[in-house]
Design a protein around this motif. Sequence first.
Motif, short mmCIF file in Angstrom:
data_model
loop_
_atom_site.label_atom_id
_atom_site.label_comp_id
_atom_site.label_asym_id
_atom_site.label_seq_id
_atom_site.Cartn_x
_atom_site.Cartn_y
_atom_site.Cartn_z
N PRO A 43 4.36 7.17 2.12
CA PRO A 43 3.23 8.12 2.79
C PRO A 43 2.27 7.63 3.61
CG PRO A 43 3.22 8.39 0.29
CD PRO A 43 4.19 7.49 0.98
N ASP A 44 1.76 7.67 4.49
CA ASP A 44 1.09 7.37 5.95
C ASP A 44 -0.40 8.16 5.38
OD1 ASP A 44 -0.28 5.52 8.09
OD2 ASP A 44 1.07 7.50 9.25
N GLY A 45 -1.32 7.82 4.66
CA GLY A 45 -2.53 8.38 4.23
C GLY A 45 -3.05 7.32 3.22
N PRO A 46 -4.01 8.15 2.67
CA PRO A 46 -5.22 6.96 2.03
C PRO A 46 -5.26 6.10 0.79
CG PRO A 46 -5.44 9.61 1.28
CD PRO A 46 -4.67 8.86 2.61
N LEU A 47 -5.55 5.33 0.12
CA LEU A 47 -4.64 4.44 -1.09
C LEU A 47 -5.33 5.18 -2.22
CD1 LEU A 47 -6.53 0.53 -0.68
CD2 LEU A 47 -4.03 1.43 -0.26
N PRO A 48 -4.01 4.86 -3.11
CA PRO A 48 -4.45 5.92 -4.09
C PRO A 48 -5.39 5.47 -4.76
CG PRO A 48 -2.81 3.88 -4.66
CD PRO A 48 -3.01 4.57 -3.47
N ALA A 90 3.96 5.98 -2.87
CA ALA A 90 4.96 6.57 -2.89
C ALA A 90 5.04 6.89 -4.39
CB ALA A 90 5.70 5.87 -2.32
N LEU A 91 4.68 6.71 -5.05
CA LEU A 91 4.96 6.05 -6.56
C LEU A 91 3.32 6.80 -7.59
CD1 LEU A 91 6.90 3.49 -7.38
CD2 LEU A 91 7.73 5.69 -6.31
N SER A 92 2.33 6.93 -7.29
CA SER A 92 1.04 7.38 -7.52
C SER A 92 1.01 8.75 -7.52
CB SER A 92 0.00 7.13 -6.86
OG SER A 92 0.39 5.52 -7.06
N ALA A 104 0.51 -1.49 0.57
CA ALA A 104 0.14 -0.30 -0.20
C ALA A 104 0.60 1.17 0.16
CB ALA A 104 -1.09 0.17 1.00
N GLY A 105 1.89 1.25 0.89
CA GLY A 105 2.82 2.31 0.97
C GLY A 105 3.67 2.83 -0.22
#
Length: 328
Positions: free
Chosen positions: A212-217, A184-186, A179-180
């Motif tokens: 990033p520590d947040g929502p999915l792309p 990170a690359l989206s 997920a991370g």
Amino acid sequence: MRSEPTSVLRHRIVEAPAGRLHLAEQGTGPLVLLVHGFPESWYSWRRQLPALAAAGFRAVAIDVRGYGRSSKPAATDAYRMLDLVADNVAVVRALGEESAVVVGHDWGSNIAAASALLHPEVFRAAGLLSVPYAPPGGPRPTDVFDHIGGPDQEFYVSYFQEPGRAESEIEPDVRGWLAGFYAALSADTMPAEGEPDPHFVAPGGQLRDRFPDGPLPGWLSEEELDVYAAEFERTGLTGALNRYRNMDRDWEDLAPHSGAAIKQPSLFIGGTLDASTTWMSDAIDAFPATLPALSAAHLLDGCGHWIQQERPDEVNRLLTDWLATLEH
């Protein structure tokens, strides 16, 4: 009118030098072989398979050796480029075809390019997504990677070289790591300009420290992430990471083709926010010499690395339009 077979996704196993390769197939017509990158599977082409089938093509997405339901040889050097190219040739033959168009993303782009370079009699055209073609040659890859980033951080490709090192980071929490990494690359979730670059590892740190520590792309649902995670939880990451651990072997194996152009018809699609296209802008500039039969090079504005998943409609249109121009 679309015939019934194009609406049916079929899974099968074929014999190949890897042992056995799993593939997903949809449609009838000229063969288009789809090759995924790291860390993905055939599933990364889930939005292309029905579109290519509807356009009159036999779309086949493989699990590269070491991934998914394909065989996973134990030896690290079983993942060299020559072996992956041999797998692609074997798939075409196993499907009863004489030739195919090969399309790849990320590492799959390199595999597709090498397949076209080494076997032009089999691969009559090559579509390259995210990673531009750079001919074999130049300095030893690991020497180059060791100097990227300087003394204060380590480039991710160097981080991946030591067997077991990255596995020890990823495998205790495969789903969270994926997920991370995907985020990170989206384009919609990558770190903002000026924030630490997730392609590098700080001394004593891990790659995920900069994710990033947040929502999915936006392109990835929880259910889709589950599909990817389940495959890697079952297989582990060693087969996938072994691709990185053969870059020096590839450099030696492909030395006879140093500077060679791919002369078949080709297509490139990249994202303007993808480090693969910005870092390798010189390779894109060299396309008139390295891809002399290039139909077009498209850079999708505001798109990140996972191009066929971030922008499926646009990529599908570009692919099908290009495929329609090729002689079958």
